[in-house]
Design an enzyme around this catalytic site. Structure first.
Site, short mmCIF file in Angstrom:
data_model
loop_
_atom_site.label_atom_id
_atom_site.label_comp_id
_atom_site.label_asym_id
_atom_site.label_seq_id
_atom_site.Cartn_x
_atom_site.Cartn_y
_atom_site.Cartn_z
N GLY A 1 0.80 -1.22 0.00
CA GLY A 1 0.00 0.00 0.00
C GLY A 1 0.83 1.27 0.00
O GLY A 1 0.53 2.22 -0.72
N THR A 2 1.88 1.29 0.81
CA THR A 2 2.70 2.51 0.88
C THR A 2 3.32 2.82 -0.48
O THR A 2 3.31 3.97 -0.93
CB THR A 2 3.80 2.34 1.95
OG1 THR A 2 3.19 2.38 3.24
CG2 THR A 2 4.84 3.45 1.86
N ASN B 1 -8.08 3.80 8.42
CA ASN B 1 -7.43 2.69 9.12
C ASN B 1 -7.65 2.72 10.63
O ASN B 1 -7.66 1.69 11.28
CB ASN B 1 -5.94 2.68 8.81
CG ASN B 1 -5.29 4.04 8.97
OD1 ASN B 1 -5.77 5.03 8.40
ND2 ASN B 1 -4.23 4.12 9.73
N GLN C 1 -7.68 -0.33 3.41
CA GLN C 1 -8.46 -0.80 4.57
C GLN C 1 -9.91 -1.13 4.21
O GLN C 1 -10.65 -1.63 5.06
CB GLN C 1 -8.43 0.24 5.69
CG GLN C 1 -7.05 0.43 6.31
CD GLN C 1 -6.61 -0.73 7.18
OE1 GLN C 1 -7.37 -1.67 7.44
NE2 GLN C 1 -5.38 -0.69 7.64
N ALA D 1 -1.98 -6.77 -0.07
CA ALA D 1 -2.30 -8.17 0.21
C ALA D 1 -2.41 -8.48 1.70
O ALA D 1 -3.24 -9.27 2.13
CB ALA D 1 -1.22 -9.07 -0.41
N HIS D 2 -1.56 -7.83 2.52
CA HIS D 2 -1.42 -8.33 3.89
C HIS D 2 -2.53 -7.86 4.83
O HIS D 2 -2.53 -8.21 6.00
CB HIS D 2 -0.04 -8.01 4.45
CG HIS D 2 0.15 -6.60 4.91
ND1 HIS D 2 0.21 -6.24 6.23
CD2 HIS D 2 0.26 -5.46 4.21
CE1 HIS D 2 0.37 -4.94 6.32
NE2 HIS D 2 0.41 -4.45 5.12
N THR E 1 12.41 -6.73 -10.42
CA THR E 1 11.92 -8.09 -10.62
C THR E 1 10.71 -8.35 -9.74
O THR E 1 10.73 -8.04 -8.55
CB THR E 1 13.04 -9.11 -10.33
OG1 THR E 1 14.13 -8.83 -11.20
CG2 THR E 1 12.57 -10.53 -10.52
N CYS F 1 3.19 7.97 22.49
CA CYS F 1 4.13 7.12 23.20
C CYS F 1 4.30 5.76 22.54
O CYS F 1 5.33 5.13 22.68
CB CYS F 1 3.66 6.92 24.64
SG CYS F 1 4.47 8.04 25.80
#
Lengths: 386, 154
Positions: free
Chosen positions: A74-75, A154, A182, A203-204, A240, A328
């Site tokens: 995504g990034t 998200n 998301q 995918a993840h 690749t 934090c």
């Protein structure tokens, strides 16, 4: 509860790999190790796998295979969308609109572009965490080249009016990108290129592997690559191909694409059960974006008087995995920009914990986590100076 | 974390630290068992009615705040209670600071440093070091409050 019986409520961070994706990936770690660009049979085998995956993804999103550009996730898809469109259109205009609640991969990419000579407008959200399409339209300028609005947030799960904004953008001749990372697998996306020019997915978050995602690029959309190299992915993403991850992505996406109303209702019922139990057990808490349309798996809750990392550590010690966007916890200098954009104070935002449920979530887990939380928050409030 | 290898104290401190994370801003935080024990079972939580000294430090909008009460008899801290809002590091260091100060003579309590608290906890993660400032500064402020009150008495 033993440490082995983990309760995993952090599916918006990442999901476990589904068996189908794992099985689809295994051959490419083994005998089928070829480079898809190679001439010989091993190369052709790998190429075939990548193109089969592309066909699958295209089918799920109702687009053509040429409109699917595989990325590492995504990034990278968001970077390619924003930087690629900005570079391709910089001679036409230098104004970009994003919402105030975008993922950091959009916010920080847009920030970087703004230091590179592009003007940036952040469109606010209402108290429910939703963008007003009219506010987006009002931000348009003659030199606006791109609007980026996420499909679902998200942190809160709030669904944004992407179809409406996308259609208005197209009428005005402005490119529209949506980060659907998301939303995919949680709500039905239909054919997003009907209203968007650029769509990011990964995918993840859908029980596929880390390391594969895609940018859907509507045919004819001006886009420049952000990396230079080989001819891969129509020259838009040299390097690749990650064949195993792409194969796993396609397998997971097929399952995600099959999600129907019943699956979503089951998830929403679990989320509602969780929130109702907490509201009964504890005073002074609020469910963020509760009155907005939300993806059914996400519950973002502010516990007044406590700091989220303290809640997270207590949960973690009990084997319950959740997350927070607070300063934090993540090393960010400020608490959640999403909750702040919704009008929450720093202190309120610091008390927010995100629970994101998934396919393995059970009613028993919901009940156990809600009961544990009630005890944790009561204990922390007893210690708290607020 | 910046460690000056020529500084013996700093090297010693490093040994006490919890496992090092390659990127301390990566959001991965490890607390050792002592910190977790003080976080889950903090000592001296509460308030003291009619305390001899009181202090309020920190800023909730920056993530943490601590209230501290002390009772002083013949120059010794005979009771100490606190309430803290904040992250696990803030709660654990608050707890340890009160434990170190309990029963101490004011002259000794005034010499307590952040390093003493961190060392007593066996170290805290590098990106949590700022949390340790709260316990000691609250203690010093409460002692100051006590001394000011005492000096105003006829």
């Amino acid at each position: 509860m033993t440490a082995r019986q983990l309760i995993y409520f952090d599916h918006n961070a990442t999901t476990p790999l589904c068996p189908e994706a794992r099985a689809a990936m295994l051959p490419f770690f083994d005998a089928a190790f070829g480079n898809p660009s190679s001439y010989h049979r091993l190369g052709r085998q790998a190429r075939s796998a990548v193109e089969t995956a592309r066909r699958s993804i295209a089918h799920i999103f109702g687009c053509s295979q040429a409109e699917v550009i595989f990325t590492s996730g995504g990034t990278e898809a968001n970077n390619l969308a924003l930087r690629g469109a900005a570079t391709a259109l910089k001679n036409r205009g230098r104004h970009i609109i994003i919402s105030a609640i975008e993922h950091h991969s959009v916010v920080k990419t847009a920030d970087a572009l703004s230091r590179d000579g592009f003007a940036l407008t952040l469109v606010p959200v209402d108290a429910h965490g939703v963008v007003d399409p009219q506010a987006v339209m009002q931000a348009l300028r003659p030199d606006t080249i791109l609007i980026s609005l996420m499909h679902a947030n998200n942190e809160t799960g709030a669904v944004q009016p992407v179809a409406e904004v996308g259609r208005m953008a197209r009428q005005r001749g402005v490119l529209f990108h949506t980060d659907a990372v998301q939303a995919f697998g949680k709500i039905q996306l239909g054919a997003p290129l009907d209203y968007a020019d650029l769509v990011s997915v990964t995918a993840h978050k859908i029980y596929g592997p880390r390391g594969a995602g895609a940018l859907l690029v509507r045919q004819g959309t001006p886009l420049a690559p952000v990396m230079t190299g080989g001819h891969h992915e129509q020259g838009l993403r040299p390097g690749t191909e990650n064949v195993a991850a792409i194969a796993g992505f396609a397998a997971a996406a097929q399952l995600a694409g099959r999600q129907d109303g019943a699956d979503m209702q089951r998830m929403a019922a679990l989320r509602d059960r969780f929130e109702e139990q907490l509201l009964l057990a504890l005073p002074n808490l609020s469910v963020n974006s509760r009155n907005a349309a939300r993806v059914p798996n996400t519950s973002n809750i502010c516990f007044a008087g406590v700091e989220s990392e303290s809640v997270l550590l207590h949960l973690d010690l009990l084997g319950i995995c959740a997350s927070a966007g607070s300063a934090c916890t993540t090393g960010e200098p400020e608490p959640s920009h999403v909750l702040r954009a919704m009008g929450l104070s720093s202190v309120q935002a610091q008390g927010a914990v995100r629970f994101s449920f998934g396919s393995g979530t059970t009613a028993e887990q919901i009940d156990a986590a809600a009961a544990a939380l009630a005890g944790i928050v009561t204990k922390l409030r007893h210690i708290s100076s607020l | 974390m910046v460690i000056d290898s020529t500084d013996g104290a700093a090297s010693e401190k490093l040994q006490h630290d919890t496992p090092q994370v390659a990127d301390e801003n990566a959001g991965v935080i490890f607390y050792n068992d002592t910190v977790i024990e003080h976080f889950t079972n903090p000592r001296n939580v509460g308030e003291i009615d009619g305390a001899d000294g009181y202090a309020l430090v920190g800023d909730p909008s920056c993530g943490d705040q601590m209230k501290l009460w002390i009772q002083v008899t013949a120059g010794y801290i005979t009771d100490i209670k606190f309430k803290s809002y904040g992250c696990p590091g803030a709660i654990a260091t608050s707890s340890m600071a009160t434990q170190l100060a309990m029963g101490a003579h004011l002259d000794d309590a005034k010499l307590l440093t952040d390093d003493d608290v961190v060392r007593a906890l066996g170290g805290i993660p590098a990106n949590k070091q700022h949390c340790s400032l709260m316990g000691v500064s609250a203690l010093l402020a409460a002692i100051k409050d006590y001394e000011e009150r005492a000096s105003q008495q006829p």
